[in-house]
Design an enzyme around this catalytic site. Sequence first.
Site, PDB file in Angstrom:
ATOM      1  N   ASP A 163      -6.156   1.597  15.156  1.00 51.45           N
ATOM      2  CA  ASP A 163      -5.067   2.405  14.574  1.00 51.45           C
ATOM      3  C   ASP A 163      -3.894   2.382  15.539  1.00 51.45           C
ATOM      4  O   ASP A 163      -3.859   1.568  16.487  1.00 51.45           O
ATOM      5  CB  ASP A 163      -5.552   3.828  14.230  1.00 51.45           C
ATOM      6  CG  ASP A 163      -5.964   4.631  15.455  1.00 51.45           C
ATOM      7  OD1 ASP A 163      -5.818   4.132  16.595  1.00 51.45           O
ATOM      8  OD2 ASP A 163      -6.445   5.769  15.300  1.00 51.45           O
ATOM      9  N   ASN A 236      -1.740   1.672   5.053  1.00 54.93           N
ATOM     10  CA  ASN A 236      -2.283   0.468   5.681  1.00 54.93           C
ATOM     11  C   ASN A 236      -1.747  -0.802   5.037  1.00 54.93           C
ATOM     12  O   ASN A 236      -1.438  -0.830   3.859  1.00 54.93           O
ATOM     13  CB  ASN A 236      -3.809   0.501   5.618  1.00 54.93           C
ATOM     14  CG  ASN A 236      -4.363   1.660   6.415  1.00 54.93           C
ATOM     15  OD1 ASN A 236      -3.630   2.260   7.206  1.00 54.93           O
ATOM     16  ND2 ASN A 236      -5.619   1.986   6.227  1.00 54.93           N
ATOM     17  N   ASP A 238      -3.534  -3.681   5.490  1.00 52.66           N
ATOM     18  CA  ASP A 238      -4.631  -4.642   5.672  1.00 52.66           C
ATOM     19  C   ASP A 238      -5.293  -5.110   4.381  1.00 52.66           C
ATOM     20  O   ASP A 238      -6.166  -5.989   4.412  1.00 52.66           O
ATOM     21  CB  ASP A 238      -5.687  -4.053   6.625  1.00 52.66           C
ATOM     22  CG  ASP A 238      -6.248  -2.714   6.139  1.00 52.66           C
ATOM     23  OD1 ASP A 238      -6.292  -2.482   4.920  1.00 52.66           O
ATOM     24  OD2 ASP A 238      -6.646  -1.894   6.987  1.00 52.66           O
ATOM     25  N   HIS A 255       3.600   1.142   3.204  1.00 53.37           N
ATOM     26  CA  HIS A 255       4.218   0.398   4.301  1.00 53.37           C
ATOM     27  C   HIS A 255       4.067  -1.112   4.135  1.00 53.37           C
ATOM     28  O   HIS A 255       4.122  -1.862   5.101  1.00 53.37           O
ATOM     29  CB  HIS A 255       3.644   0.866   5.645  1.00 53.37           C
ATOM     30  CG  HIS A 255       3.944   2.317   5.903  1.00 53.37           C
ATOM     31  ND1 HIS A 255       3.265   3.084   6.808  1.00 53.37           N
ATOM     32  CD2 HIS A 255       4.857   3.159   5.346  1.00 53.37           C
ATOM     33  CE1 HIS A 255       3.739   4.322   6.799  1.00 53.37           C
ATOM     34  NE2 HIS A 255       4.696   4.395   5.911  1.00 53.37           N
TER      35      HIS A 255
HETATM   36  P1  CNA Z   1      -2.302   6.763  13.418  1.00 48.28           P
HETATM   37  O1  CNA Z   1      -1.098   7.516  13.764  1.00 48.28           O
HETATM   38  O2  CNA Z   1      -2.822   5.798  14.405  1.00 48.28           O
HETATM   39  O3  CNA Z   1      -3.434   7.845  13.074  1.00 48.28           O
HETATM   40  C1  CNA Z   1      -4.766   7.488  12.818  1.00 48.28           C
HETATM   41  C2  CNA Z   1      -5.565   8.761  12.633  1.00 48.28           C
HETATM   42  O4  CNA Z   1      -6.874   8.414  12.267  1.00 48.28           O
HETATM   43  C3  CNA Z   1      -5.636   9.604  13.901  1.00 48.28           C
HETATM   44  O5  CNA Z   1      -5.488  10.954  13.553  1.00 48.28           O
HETATM   45  C4  CNA Z   1      -7.058   9.324  14.421  1.00 48.28           C
HETATM   46  O6  CNA Z   1      -7.623  10.391  15.138  1.00 48.28           O
HETATM   47  C5  CNA Z   1      -7.784   9.112  13.115  1.00 48.28           C
HETATM   48  N1  CNA Z   1      -8.982   8.278  13.271  1.00 48.28           N
HETATM   49  C6  CNA Z   1      -9.044   7.030  13.786  1.00 48.28           C
HETATM   50  N2  CNA Z   1     -10.295   6.558  13.703  1.00 48.28           N
HETATM   51  C7  CNA Z   1     -11.038   7.533  13.135  1.00 48.28           C
HETATM   52  C8  CNA Z   1     -12.398   7.659  12.783  1.00 48.28           C
HETATM   53  N3  CNA Z   1     -13.258   6.670  12.958  1.00 48.28           N
HETATM   54  N4  CNA Z   1     -12.805   8.815  12.231  1.00 48.28           N
HETATM   55  C9  CNA Z   1     -11.965   9.846  12.042  1.00 48.28           C
HETATM   56  N5  CNA Z   1     -10.646   9.791  12.324  1.00 48.28           N
HETATM   57  C10 CNA Z   1     -10.185   8.644  12.870  1.00 48.28           C
HETATM   58  O7  CNA Z   1      -2.144   5.970  12.036  1.00 48.28           O
HETATM   59  P2  CNA Z   1      -1.378   6.415  10.728  1.00 48.28           P
HETATM   60  O8  CNA Z   1      -1.976   5.634   9.617  1.00 48.28           O
HETATM   61  O9  CNA Z   1      -1.272   7.868  10.575  1.00 48.28           O
HETATM   62  O10 CNA Z   1       0.072   5.873  11.015  1.00 48.28           O
HETATM   63  C11 CNA Z   1       0.743   5.208  10.073  1.00 48.28           C
HETATM   64  C12 CNA Z   1       1.000   3.765  10.458  1.00 48.28           C
HETATM   65  C13 CNA Z   1      -0.186   3.066  10.995  1.00 48.28           C
HETATM   66  C14 CNA Z   1       1.357   2.983   9.254  1.00 48.28           C
HETATM   67  O11 CNA Z   1       2.664   2.545   9.335  1.00 48.28           O
HETATM   68  C15 CNA Z   1       0.395   1.794   9.182  1.00 48.28           C
HETATM   69  O12 CNA Z   1       1.025   0.632   8.708  1.00 48.28           O
HETATM   70  C16 CNA Z   1      -0.035   1.630  10.564  1.00 48.28           C
HETATM   71  N6  CNA Z   1      -1.255   0.895  10.829  1.00 48.28           N
HETATM   72  C17 CNA Z   1      -2.011   0.334   9.850  1.00 48.28           C
HETATM   73  C18 CNA Z   1      -3.158  -0.364  10.159  1.00 48.28           C
HETATM   74  C19 CNA Z   1      -3.967  -0.992   9.054  1.00 48.28           C
HETATM   75  O13 CNA Z   1      -3.397  -1.488   8.084  1.00 48.28           O
HETATM   76  N7  CNA Z   1      -5.285  -0.989   9.170  1.00 48.28           N
HETATM   77  C20 CNA Z   1      -3.568  -0.453  11.483  1.00 48.28           C
HETATM   78  C21 CNA Z   1      -2.772   0.133  12.487  1.00 48.28           C
HETATM   79  C22 CNA Z   1      -1.617   0.796  12.142  1.00 48.28           C
END
Ligand code: CNA
Length: 409
Positions: A163, A236, A238, A255
Amino acid sequence: MFAISPKLDCPHYQDEQIMRAYAEFNRDKFCSPCGHCSSVKENWMCFECKEVFCSRFVEGHMAMHNETTRHPVAFSFSDGSAWCYECDSYVYSNSIREFAMKFQEIKFGESKQDNQAMSNITSENQFIPFEYNELITGIKSKQFKKIAVLTGAGISVAAGIPDFRTPGTGLYSRVAKLGLPYPEAVFNLDFFRANPYPYYQVRKEFLLCRAKPVSAHHFIKRLNDEGQLMMNYSQNIDDLELDAGLPLDKLVQAHGHMRTAHCIDCRAVYDDINEFNKCIEEGRVCLCPYCNPDIGEGNNAKPSNQTEVTFKGLIKPDTVFFGEALPTSFHKEFTKVTEADLVIVMGTSLKVYPFAFLLQFLSGGVPVVLINRENPGIQRDHFLFLEGDIQEIVERIARDLDWTLPSSK
Ligand code: CNA
């Protein structure tokens, strides 16, 4: 709309200006056509002169209005956000929040008291809880027929995609080694234009991890199979929801995604996404053939590791960078969230706007279930926080519903 955290200290408007705007704020105003092209598709109101003009997705007349008058801040009739043309950013304050709530009240006919989705309530309010068994029986009995699921990067962490913000493992911790001025620069268009390599590196890792859907994605798909999913609003990029079998019309990718790409200069669609992915995997920049007519076949752009070169016609996938517009599908489906009879929020820190505004548009009677490691600040009636690991919690819910989810292994 822009995927960006709103600026909380914009100096370009005064609260009195916003107070004055209430006088002209009514349903007729929302339906006013653009003062320039008469479009009624997607309009903004200038806080200074209360004139209504269209967004950049129509003819961009509000931006033109700002250029000619220097009136800085406008309010969106699509999503209730405020944008400052001088700061080039979303702006937010308590007075804007109040104004957005008033907007919602008029637009959707809800009372203000009903409307405390993400409010910064500091009093000793006692909130009416929403119990775990209400969630299970409500889904099982099909009492919930229009479930909106709001997701973020946290749901795909178990699939191997980091993340953004989890300390240590999140992308923002990991990009430190790429020598960025600040972590978010990796998704900044101006920075990308000057040096696309950190972004390409991040995308390379993403492509190479060849992620597969995990329980959270299968759970969303199952809600849809049961006929109970209204929409999955995802941040996401992905596509794992689609890989799990969710139909595209049940997914709003706020996004963007990596399925298509375009030139950041001439905006031409780059239709060879496989070649783009190959460039990323090989660490080559991918250039637009229209802006670079002399590049060879297979996009053999010369530069490889030179950060000082200014590229013309860089190709970028259709994911939303900070400061970029959100896809029209988000605009189209944004207000539909108000029709939800249950909202499940999973894996997001709710730091990115306007996505985080979605919760603000719910009526207070709608139950909200948060499945996350921490609560990013939701305080409201009918709220259930399931704290912990998303996959474990979702698997427990599935068991309690007598659902078998496909294995994530
Ligand atoms: P963020 O700000 O990184 O928040 C992620 C949240 O998920 C946090 O509160 C973490 O504590 C929580 N978290 C992570 N893993 C776990 C788990 N296993 N169990 C419980 N809670 C968990 O990410 P957001 O999505 O809020 O931010 C938005 C961004 C992230 C968007 O613009 C996306 O495009 C972007 N993003 C997307 C991806 C993807 O497509 N997989 C990956 C990384 C970032």
